[in-house]
Design an enzyme around this catalytic site. Structure first.
Site, PDB file in Angstrom:
ATOM      1  N   ASP A  70     -11.823  -6.244   6.241  1.00 32.05           N
ATOM      2  CA  ASP A  70     -11.783  -4.797   6.071  1.00 32.05           C
ATOM      3  C   ASP A  70     -10.627  -4.498   5.141  1.00 32.05           C
ATOM      4  OD1 ASP A  70     -13.149  -2.370   6.818  1.00 32.05           O
ATOM      5  OD2 ASP A  70     -11.225  -1.721   7.607  1.00 32.05           O
ATOM      6  N   SER A  71     -10.879  -3.645   4.175  1.00 36.51           N
ATOM      7  CA  SER A  71      -9.850  -3.392   3.176  1.00 36.51           C
ATOM      8  C   SER A  71      -9.904  -1.950   2.728  1.00 36.51           C
ATOM      9  CB  SER A  71     -10.041  -4.327   1.974  1.00 36.51           C
ATOM     10  OG  SER A  71     -11.365  -4.247   1.496  1.00 36.51           O
ATOM     11  N   PHE A 152     -14.574  -3.766  -8.686  1.00 35.51           N
ATOM     12  CA  PHE A 152     -15.395  -2.800  -7.964  1.00 35.51           C
ATOM     13  C   PHE A 152     -14.474  -1.726  -7.386  1.00 35.51           C
ATOM     14  CE2 PHE A 152     -14.313  -3.937  -3.571  1.00 35.51           C
ATOM     15  CZ  PHE A 152     -13.762  -5.188  -3.736  1.00 35.51           C
ATOM     16  N   LYS A 175      -7.457 -11.774 -10.577  1.00 39.29           N
ATOM     17  CA  LYS A 175      -7.271 -10.801  -9.488  1.00 39.29           C
ATOM     18  C   LYS A 175      -6.958 -11.528  -8.179  1.00 39.29           C
ATOM     19  CE  LYS A 175      -9.530  -7.042  -7.033  1.00 39.29           C
ATOM     20  NZ  LYS A 175     -10.802  -6.386  -6.730  1.00 39.29           N
ATOM     21  N   HIS A 180      -4.486  -8.373  -2.673  1.00 37.95           N
ATOM     22  CA  HIS A 180      -4.447  -8.222  -1.215  1.00 37.95           C
ATOM     23  C   HIS A 180      -5.406  -9.219  -0.562  1.00 37.95           C
ATOM     24  CE1 HIS A 180      -7.515  -5.927  -3.124  1.00 37.95           C
ATOM     25  NE2 HIS A 180      -8.003  -5.361  -2.047  1.00 37.95           N
TER      26      HIS A 180
HETATM   27  P1  IMP Z   1     -14.787  -1.916   3.586  1.00 37.22           P
HETATM   28  O1  IMP Z   1     -13.791  -3.010   3.785  1.00 37.22           O
HETATM   29  O2  IMP Z   1     -16.201  -2.377   3.599  1.00 37.22           O
HETATM   30  O3  IMP Z   1     -14.522  -0.743   4.484  1.00 37.22           O
HETATM   31  O4  IMP Z   1     -14.627  -1.384   2.103  1.00 37.22           O
HETATM   32  C1  IMP Z   1     -13.405  -1.359   1.491  1.00 37.22           C
HETATM   33  C2  IMP Z   1     -13.395  -0.334   0.359  1.00 37.22           C
HETATM   34  O5  IMP Z   1     -12.039  -0.265  -0.106  1.00 37.22           O
HETATM   35  C3  IMP Z   1     -14.227  -0.763  -0.834  1.00 37.22           C
HETATM   36  O6  IMP Z   1     -15.532  -0.259  -0.780  1.00 37.22           O
HETATM   37  C4  IMP Z   1     -13.434  -0.162  -1.987  1.00 37.22           C
HETATM   38  O7  IMP Z   1     -13.734   1.190  -2.126  1.00 37.22           O
HETATM   39  C5  IMP Z   1     -11.982  -0.284  -1.499  1.00 37.22           C
HETATM   40  N1  IMP Z   1     -11.413  -1.581  -1.915  1.00 37.22           N
HETATM   41  C6  IMP Z   1     -11.008  -2.592  -1.109  1.00 37.22           C
HETATM   42  N2  IMP Z   1     -10.585  -3.649  -1.833  1.00 37.22           N
HETATM   43  C7  IMP Z   1     -10.751  -3.288  -3.114  1.00 37.22           C
HETATM   44  C8  IMP Z   1     -10.517  -3.980  -4.313  1.00 37.22           C
HETATM   45  O8  IMP Z   1     -10.127  -5.150  -4.370  1.00 37.22           O
HETATM   46  N3  IMP Z   1     -10.794  -3.287  -5.438  1.00 37.22           N
HETATM   47  C9  IMP Z   1     -11.248  -2.012  -5.434  1.00 37.22           C
HETATM   48  N4  IMP Z   1     -11.511  -1.331  -4.331  1.00 37.22           N
HETATM   49  C10 IMP Z   1     -11.259  -1.968  -3.160  1.00 37.22           C
END
Ligand code: IMP
Length: 199
Positions: A70-71, A152, A175, A180
């Site tokens: 999750d990010s 993305f 990258k 992260h």
């Molecule tokens: P989730 O972890 O599926 O909730 O989605 C994380 C969201 O955080 C992604 O859809 C992006 O919008 C944003 N995000 C997380 N990591 C990155 C990255 O490395 N580059 C750009 N956006 C990121």
């Protein structure tokens, strides 16, 4: 069989994770390889607990050692928004570029160093016997316009001072070296090596 499920529907994340772990020679499969279409609702308010929710549920569904992540992006001038809501910021129907435009418009009066932000990633690995998590950060700044077309999400508006560029102008390898996600994966690699008995 050294099979690892990378449990995400996000193609950008899969690319980065697969390349990062390529030296381990694991058979990395995705949710679509297993015809798993379920989207686990990220209903908690921390990256750690959402990462855990996803990895536990996809491990339960697949029976395969599962890595989920999750990010998100935390912007200081917006009190940490979009944070855990990064993927859905502004509403489910927006595209990545709509979200970039939304964030740029919210930041239009914010100047210079006050545009600081960070990416956060928490990866969680679930096997039959144990659960491990690892976290990574990348500090940077929100640009004034979109720059670059790789990556993305918020990559076109995330400026990394040490690279004098946005993450949307870095290759996946470049990258991964600073990101992260790369840092979080680096922390989980020793656990993967132990679980799969890789020397
Ligand atoms: P989730 O972890 O599926 O909730 O989605 C994380 C969201 O955080 C992604 O859809 C992006 O919008 C944003 N995000 C997380 N990591 C990155 C990255 O490395 N580059 C750009 N956006 C990121």
């Amino acid at each position: 069989m050294n099979t690892l499920l990378v449990a995400t529907h996000n193609i950008g994340k899969i690319k980065e994770i697969k390349l990062f772990l390529s030296d381990l020679n694991l058979k990395i499969i995705s949710l679509s390889d297993l015809n798993i279409t379920k989207v686990v609702e990220e209903k908690d308010d921390t990256f750690l607990s959402n990462s855990l929710l996803k990895s536990k549920e996809y491990h339960r569904l697949s029976g395969v050692i599962t890595l989920a992540e999750d990010s998100g992006l935390e912007v200081e001038a917006l009190n940490g928004r979009p944070g855990v809501l990064s993927a859905r910021y502004g509403g489910e129907n927006l595209s990545d570029s709509d979200r970039n435009d939304l964030l740029l418009s919210e930041m239009k009066d914010v100047k210079g160093l006050e545009r600081s932000a960070r990416y956060v990633s928490v990866v969680t690995l679930v096997s039959n016997n144990e659960i491990s998590s690892s976290c990574g950060y990348l500090n940077g700044y929100i640009t004034h316009q979109r720059i670059g077309i790789k990556g993305f999400g918020y990559d076109p508006i995330f400026w990394v001072p040490s690279k004098s560029n946005t993450t949307a102008n870095l290759s996946v390898r470049q990258k991964n070296e600073i990101s992260h996600r790369g840092k979080a994966l680096e922390g989980i690699k020793p656990v993967l090596k132990r679980l799969y008995k890789i020397v």
